[in-house]
Design an enzyme around this catalytic site. Sequence first.
Site, PDB file in Angstrom:
ATOM      1  N   GLN A  26     -10.145  -4.046  -3.379  1.00 20.25           N
ATOM      2  CA  GLN A  26     -11.437  -3.623  -2.835  1.00 20.25           C
ATOM      3  C   GLN A  26     -12.574  -3.926  -3.812  1.00 20.25           C
ATOM      4  O   GLN A  26     -13.618  -4.461  -3.433  1.00 20.25           O
ATOM      5  CB  GLN A  26     -11.394  -2.103  -2.556  1.00 20.25           C
ATOM      6  CG  GLN A  26     -12.679  -1.550  -1.991  1.00 20.25           C
ATOM      7  CD  GLN A  26     -12.965  -2.099  -0.604  1.00 20.25           C
ATOM      8  OE1 GLN A  26     -12.106  -2.031   0.263  1.00 20.25           O
ATOM      9  NE2 GLN A  26     -14.156  -2.641  -0.397  1.00 20.25           N
TER      10      GLN A  26
ATOM     11  N   ARG B 175       0.870  -1.182   0.000  1.00 16.05           N
ATOM     12  CA  ARG B 175       0.000   0.000   0.000  1.00 16.05           C
ATOM     13  C   ARG B 175       0.900   1.223   0.000  1.00 16.05           C
ATOM     14  O   ARG B 175       1.646   1.460   0.948  1.00 16.05           O
ATOM     15  CB  ARG B 175      -0.915   0.015   1.230  1.00 16.05           C
ATOM     16  CG  ARG B 175      -1.586   1.377   1.438  1.00 16.05           C
ATOM     17  CD  ARG B 175      -2.695   1.362   2.446  1.00 16.05           C
ATOM     18  NE  ARG B 175      -3.841   0.608   1.962  1.00 16.05           N
ATOM     19  CZ  ARG B 175      -5.032   0.627   2.530  1.00 16.05           C
ATOM     20  NH1 ARG B 175      -5.248   1.356   3.614  1.00 16.05           N
ATOM     21  NH2 ARG B 175      -6.025  -0.099   2.046  1.00 16.05           N
TER      22      ARG B 175
ATOM     23  N   HIS C  10      -7.732   0.915  -6.292  1.00 16.59           N
ATOM     24  CA  HIS C  10      -7.876  -0.009  -5.151  1.00 16.59           C
ATOM     25  C   HIS C  10      -8.501  -1.304  -5.692  1.00 16.59           C
ATOM     26  O   HIS C  10      -9.654  -1.621  -5.407  1.00 16.59           O
ATOM     27  CB  HIS C  10      -8.741   0.637  -4.077  1.00 16.59           C
ATOM     28  CG  HIS C  10      -8.604   0.030  -2.723  1.00 16.59           C
ATOM     29  ND1 HIS C  10      -7.804  -1.076  -2.454  1.00 16.59           N
ATOM     30  CD2 HIS C  10      -9.179   0.357  -1.523  1.00 16.59           C
ATOM     31  CE1 HIS C  10      -7.886  -1.377  -1.170  1.00 16.59           C
ATOM     32  NE2 HIS C  10      -8.716  -0.526  -0.585  1.00 16.59           N
TER      33      HIS C  10
ATOM     34  N   CYS D 172     -16.435   1.082   1.024  1.00 19.05           N
ATOM     35  CA  CYS D 172     -15.234   0.278   1.295  1.00 19.05           C
ATOM     36  C   CYS D 172     -14.793   0.348   2.744  1.00 19.05           C
ATOM     37  O   CYS D 172     -14.079  -0.526   3.208  1.00 19.05           O
ATOM     38  CB  CYS D 172     -14.100   0.720   0.372  1.00 19.05           C
ATOM     39  SG  CYS D 172     -13.532   2.411   0.687  1.00 19.05           S
TER      40      CYS D 172
ATOM     41  N   ASP E 223     -17.902   6.790  -0.878  1.00 21.92           N
ATOM     42  CA  ASP E 223     -16.640   6.643  -0.145  1.00 21.92           C
ATOM     43  C   ASP E 223     -16.373   7.973   0.546  1.00 21.92           C
ATOM     44  O   ASP E 223     -17.091   8.967   0.324  1.00 21.92           O
ATOM     45  CB  ASP E 223     -15.529   6.264  -1.150  1.00 21.92           C
ATOM     46  CG  ASP E 223     -14.220   5.849  -0.478  1.00 21.92           C
ATOM     47  OD1 ASP E 223     -14.181   5.731   0.764  1.00 21.92           O
ATOM     48  OD2 ASP E 223     -13.218   5.666  -1.207  1.00 21.92           O
TER      49      ASP E 223
ATOM     50  N   ARG F  17     -13.222  -8.957   1.618  1.00 17.98           N
ATOM     51  CA  ARG F  17     -11.812  -8.647   1.301  1.00 17.98           C
ATOM     52  C   ARG F  17     -10.980  -9.909   1.518  1.00 17.98           C
ATOM     53  O   ARG F  17     -10.120 -10.256   0.707  1.00 17.98           O
ATOM     54  CB  ARG F  17     -11.300  -7.512   2.206  1.00 17.98           C
ATOM     55  CG  ARG F  17     -11.921  -6.149   1.931  1.00 17.98           C
ATOM     56  CD  ARG F  17     -11.527  -5.597   0.579  1.00 17.98           C
ATOM     57  NE  ARG F  17     -10.078  -5.491   0.437  1.00 17.98           N
ATOM     58  CZ  ARG F  17      -9.338  -4.466   0.894  1.00 17.98           C
ATOM     59  NH1 ARG F  17      -9.921  -3.436   1.485  1.00 17.98           N
ATOM     60  NH2 ARG F  17      -8.019  -4.434   0.728  1.00 17.98           N
TER      61      ARG F  17
END
Length: 309
Positions: free
Chosen positions: A138, A108, A135, A264, A226, A292
Amino acid sequence: MGTPVRHFLDLSDFSAGELRAILKAGEEIKTRRRTPAAAGDRLLEGKVIAMIFEQPSLRTRVSFDVGIRELGGSPMMVTGQEIELGERETIADTARVLSRYVDAIMIRMLDHDSVVEMAKYATVPVINGLTKRQHPCQVMADVMTFEERKGPIKGKRIAWTGDTNNVLTSWVHAAGRLDFELAIATPEELAPPPALIDWARKQGAKLSLTTRPEAAVEGADCVITDCWVSMGDEEGTRHNLLRPFQVDERLLGRAEKDAIFMHCLPASRGEEVTDAVMDGPQSAVFDEAENRLHAQKGILAWCFGAVAA
Ligand code: CP
Ligand code: NVA
């Protein structure tokens, strides 16, 4: 020439068939979890996977750690701070060194190009655990969650309301592959970049753009939002611009009656989403967080050659 290393960086690198195969692997491993048959899923036995975090994380950090252990491997946590990622030595040298020690790298890091650079020089798989631009892990979990609740995503209408960010970009990539309608509502100032939209349209994605959240949500099978300020963003005027894009019961009520809500996480309750929606009957956010774990097992299986695609 050996077999190419299987990196998981960007959903647009994959065909629809490959994405489907990865999702199916994750779903099958999920079905076997906590049964004797799960013994056959220990495909990371004897392998060490480095997890490098330059930015904070709950879900990515814990779901990869647990997933790697459940597949028989050993996760190794490395913070960007302790290795002074990108500062003490080049990303290319970091990738070369890590490849001599570990069997895969999950990273990340805000700078997307650095993650691509890492993959270029690594001789082991590199998995994108979020960059400023994308992402992908996700959105694999999101598609899995949607399909568990609502059946095949093909032909369905997915609505996004809020900021243009990494999660939305990976959703646009998914729309370029999986044949669903993606209705995007953002303030004009935060609209998706034309290059991304051009890419999607060239893939035949059914994309619509609006500045009216009500228009995007109309008839949607799923409403997604988000946070308003993603990692690495400046606050600036974001709260003012994004306030009308909040998902509350009134907005969700304009979607299909049985639409689901996804986010998310982490959520700023009271900003992009109300408590009533987060905790309401249409919310799938905690299934999404759980998935996930399962979707990433499919990704790991693909990276290690256990998924034919
Ligand atoms: N959704 C997500 O990636 O959460 P974390 O930032 O906590 O990993
Ligand atoms: N868009 C958010 C996602 C967090 C998981 C961010 O980048 O901060």
